[in-house]
Write a protein that holds these residues in place. Structure first.
Motif, mmCIF file in Angstrom:
data_model
loop_
_atom_site.group_PDB
_atom_site.id
_atom_site.type_symbol
_atom_site.label_atom_id
_atom_site.label_comp_id
_atom_site.label_asym_id
_atom_site.label_seq_id
_atom_site.Cartn_x
_atom_site.Cartn_y
_atom_site.Cartn_z
ATOM 1 N N PRO A 158 0.744 -1.152 0.369
ATOM 2 C CA PRO A 158 0.064 0.417 0.164
ATOM 3 C C PRO A 158 0.845 1.417 -0.022
ATOM 4 N N LYS A 159 0.437 2.353 -0.891
ATOM 5 C CA LYS A 159 0.732 3.072 -1.002
ATOM 6 C C LYS A 159 -0.095 4.824 -0.294
ATOM 7 N N TYR A 160 0.922 5.576 0.777
ATOM 8 C CA TYR A 160 0.197 6.058 1.057
ATOM 9 C C TYR A 160 0.245 7.775 1.566
ATOM 10 N N LYS A 161 -0.706 9.064 0.911
ATOM 11 C CA LYS A 161 -0.278 10.054 0.949
ATOM 12 C C LYS A 161 -0.805 10.543 1.623
ATOM 13 N N LEU A 162 0.949 11.787 2.294
ATOM 14 C CA LEU A 162 0.617 12.297 3.415
ATOM 15 C C LEU A 162 0.655 13.442 3.477
ATOM 16 N N THR A 163 -0.449 14.263 4.178
ATOM 17 C CA THR A 163 -0.256 15.464 3.967
ATOM 18 C C THR A 163 0.162 17.275 5.418
ATOM 19 N N ILE A 164 1.410 17.504 5.462
ATOM 20 C CA ILE A 164 2.330 17.759 6.568
ATOM 21 C C ILE A 164 2.410 19.218 7.087
ATOM 22 N N GLU A 165 2.513 19.345 8.468
ATOM 23 C CA GLU A 165 2.437 20.635 8.937
ATOM 24 C C GLU A 165 4.009 20.220 9.342
ATOM 25 N N PHE A 166 4.703 21.586 9.628
ATOM 26 C CA PHE A 166 6.150 21.933 10.434
ATOM 27 C C PHE A 166 6.660 23.006 10.761
ATOM 28 N N GLY B 124 7.866 19.302 -1.910
ATOM 29 C CA GLY B 124 9.044 19.638 -2.052
ATOM 30 C C GLY B 124 10.354 20.077 -1.287
ATOM 31 N N ARG B 125 11.379 20.017 -1.437
ATOM 32 C CA ARG B 125 12.571 20.084 -0.108
ATOM 33 C C ARG B 125 12.539 21.549 0.260
ATOM 34 N N THR B 126 12.612 21.910 1.475
ATOM 35 C CA THR B 126 12.731 23.030 2.518
ATOM 36 C C THR B 126 14.372 23.426 2.919
ATOM 37 N N ASP B 127 14.265 24.027 2.997
ATOM 38 C CA ASP B 127 15.397 24.115 3.737
ATOM 39 C C ASP B 127 14.838 24.532 4.977
ATOM 40 N N ALA B 128 16.340 24.991 5.983
ATOM 41 C CA ALA B 128 16.117 24.855 7.435
ATOM 42 C C ALA B 128 16.307 25.881 7.566
ATOM 43 N N GLY B 129 14.728 26.046 8.589
ATOM 44 C CA GLY B 129 14.520 26.921 8.939
ATOM 45 C C GLY B 129 13.094 27.232 8.563
ATOM 46 N N VAL B 130 12.924 26.899 7.126
ATOM 47 C CA VAL B 130 11.638 26.394 6.439
ATOM 48 C C VAL B 130 10.291 26.056 6.657
ATOM 49 N N HIS B 131 9.096 26.869 7.008
ATOM 50 C CA HIS B 131 8.188 26.012 7.627
ATOM 51 C C HIS B 131 7.452 25.022 6.160
ATOM 52 N N ALA B 132 5.710 24.730 7.248
ATOM 53 C CA ALA B 132 4.870 24.325 5.922
ATOM 54 C C ALA B 132 3.564 23.729 7.129
ATOM 55 N N LEU B 133 2.835 24.747 5.780
ATOM 56 C CA LEU B 133 1.270 24.793 6.177
ATOM 57 C C LEU B 133 0.619 23.248 5.720
ATOM 58 N N GLY B 134 1.388 23.100 4.805
ATOM 59 C CA GLY B 134 0.396 21.905 4.085
ATOM 60 C C GLY B 134 1.299 20.817 2.989
ATOM 61 N N HIS C 98 4.994 8.938 18.020
ATOM 62 C CA HIS C 98 6.403 8.515 17.545
ATOM 63 C C HIS C 98 7.152 9.982 17.098
ATOM 64 N N VAL C 99 6.770 11.413 16.929
ATOM 65 C CA VAL C 99 7.069 11.991 16.278
ATOM 66 C C VAL C 99 7.484 13.292 17.213
ATOM 67 N N LYS C 100 6.668 12.621 18.747
ATOM 68 C CA LYS C 100 6.840 14.011 19.654
ATOM 69 C C LYS C 100 8.320 13.572 19.756
ATOM 70 N N PRO C 101 9.042 14.830 20.751
ATOM 71 C CA PRO C 101 8.346 16.097 20.528
ATOM 72 C C PRO C 101 8.802 16.996 19.832
ATOM 73 N N HIS C 102 8.927 16.224 18.603
ATOM 74 C CA HIS C 102 9.229 17.693 17.312
ATOM 75 C C HIS C 102 7.700 18.086 16.998
ATOM 76 N N ARG C 103 8.058 18.746 16.442
ATOM 77 C CA ARG C 103 6.987 20.078 16.086
ATOM 78 C C ARG C 103 6.900 19.836 14.514
ATOM 79 N N VAL C 104 6.323 18.086 14.172
ATOM 80 C CA VAL C 104 6.032 18.055 12.689
ATOM 81 C C VAL C 104 4.506 16.985 13.349
ATOM 82 N N SER C 105 3.468 17.433 12.639
ATOM 83 C CA SER C 105 1.853 16.861 12.488
ATOM 84 C C SER C 105 1.517 16.293 11.260
ATOM 85 N N ILE C 106 1.320 14.920 11.123
ATOM 86 C CA ILE C 106 0.163 14.472 9.957
ATOM 87 C C ILE C 106 -1.104 15.105 10.225
ATOM 88 N N VAL C 107 -1.583 15.649 8.968
ATOM 89 C CA VAL C 107 -2.735 16.426 9.068
ATOM 90 C C VAL C 107 -3.822 15.460 8.538
#
Length: 245
Positions: free
Chosen positions: A2-10, A49-59, A82-91
């Motif tokens: 199975p393949k999963y598509k994630l939308t991520i906020e970080f 899309g790859r993001t640089d150090a310090g860049v955030h993501a909403l989706g 399992h990503v805790k305590p990092h500020r990363v969330s699968i929305v």
């Protein structure tokens, strides 16, 4: 599998960016390490899309394959646990078609850049906006920015270390708006060069404070020379907003 598509906020603060690197923790490593715990095997994330150090993501959008067939809602909960305590969330998490690819199937990517214009430094938004004590003219910035719409050689707004084969890109939309004490720069295109958005914002900031006018931005674009552009705006004001398929 199975393949999963994630939308991520970080929140990219303190991270080295999206991609795994030897010099620190990345968003990719955080999520892949979380998947390893409940999947029982290593997985490989592919991202819009790859993001640089310090860049955030909403989706941000990514996908991966897993040997086990676990319902997407449980995958979402497991990763977020399992990503805790990092500020990363699968929305959001959903099954993806066999042919789906987070990067190569993507038709459009959009970014937001936030500039806070006020005398007092940010307390709650520190690390999430570019703070300037100067007042910026959003209308002048928006008018000048329109010359960048369309297909151009964006060498002036391309990082020196950019590895893209060509500096030609098509910018579908750019807007600059005053939103309270902030100026929001929004851009939309199929793909971007390394630091392209941040370098454009750095040049538009010169327009906003009256040091450049529309013709100066036009001259910079036509120069096709990074040295003729404005500064590279700080990474922490940039947000990956959305990927469309």
């Amino acid at each position: 599998m199975p393949k999963y598509k994630l939308t991520i906020e970080f929140d990219g603060t303190g991270l080295v960016g999206w991609q795994r690197q030897d010099n620190g923790m990345s968003v990719q490593q955080i999520i892949e390490d979380a998947c390893l715990i409940f999947a029982g095997h290593e997985v490989r994330l592919h991202v819009a899309g790859r993001t640089d150090a310090g860049v955030h993501a909403l989706g941000m959008v990514a996908h991966f394959e897993m040997e086990k067939d676990i319902p997407p809602n449980k995958v979402l909960l497991a990763i977020n646990h399992h990503v805790k305590p990092h500020r990363v969330s699968i929305v959001d998490c959903e099954y993806a078609d066999e042919e789906f690819h987070a990067r190569f199937s993507c038709l459009e990517r959009s970014y937001l850049y936030r500039i806070l214009c006020r005398p007092g430094r940010p307390a709650l938004e520190e690390g999430r906006v570019w703070w300037t004590q100067r007042k910026l003219d959003a209308d002048a910035m928006h008018e000048a920015a329109q010359i960048l719409v369309g297909k151009h050689d964006f060498s002036t707004f391309r990082a020196v270390q950019c590895q893209a084969n060509s500096p030609l890109r098509t910018l579908d939309e750019i807007s600059v708006r005053q939103v309270g004490e902030e100026i929001h720069v929004r851009v939309r295109a199929r793909s971007f060069l390394h630091h392209q958005v941040r370098n454009i914002v750095g040049s538009l900031e010169l327009v906003g404070r009256g040091k450049w006018n529309k013709q100066d931005l036009q001259n910079a674009l036509e120069a096709k020379d990074r040295a003729k552009g404005g500064q590279t705006a700080p990474a922490h004001g940039l947000y990956f907003v959305e990927a469309k398929y």
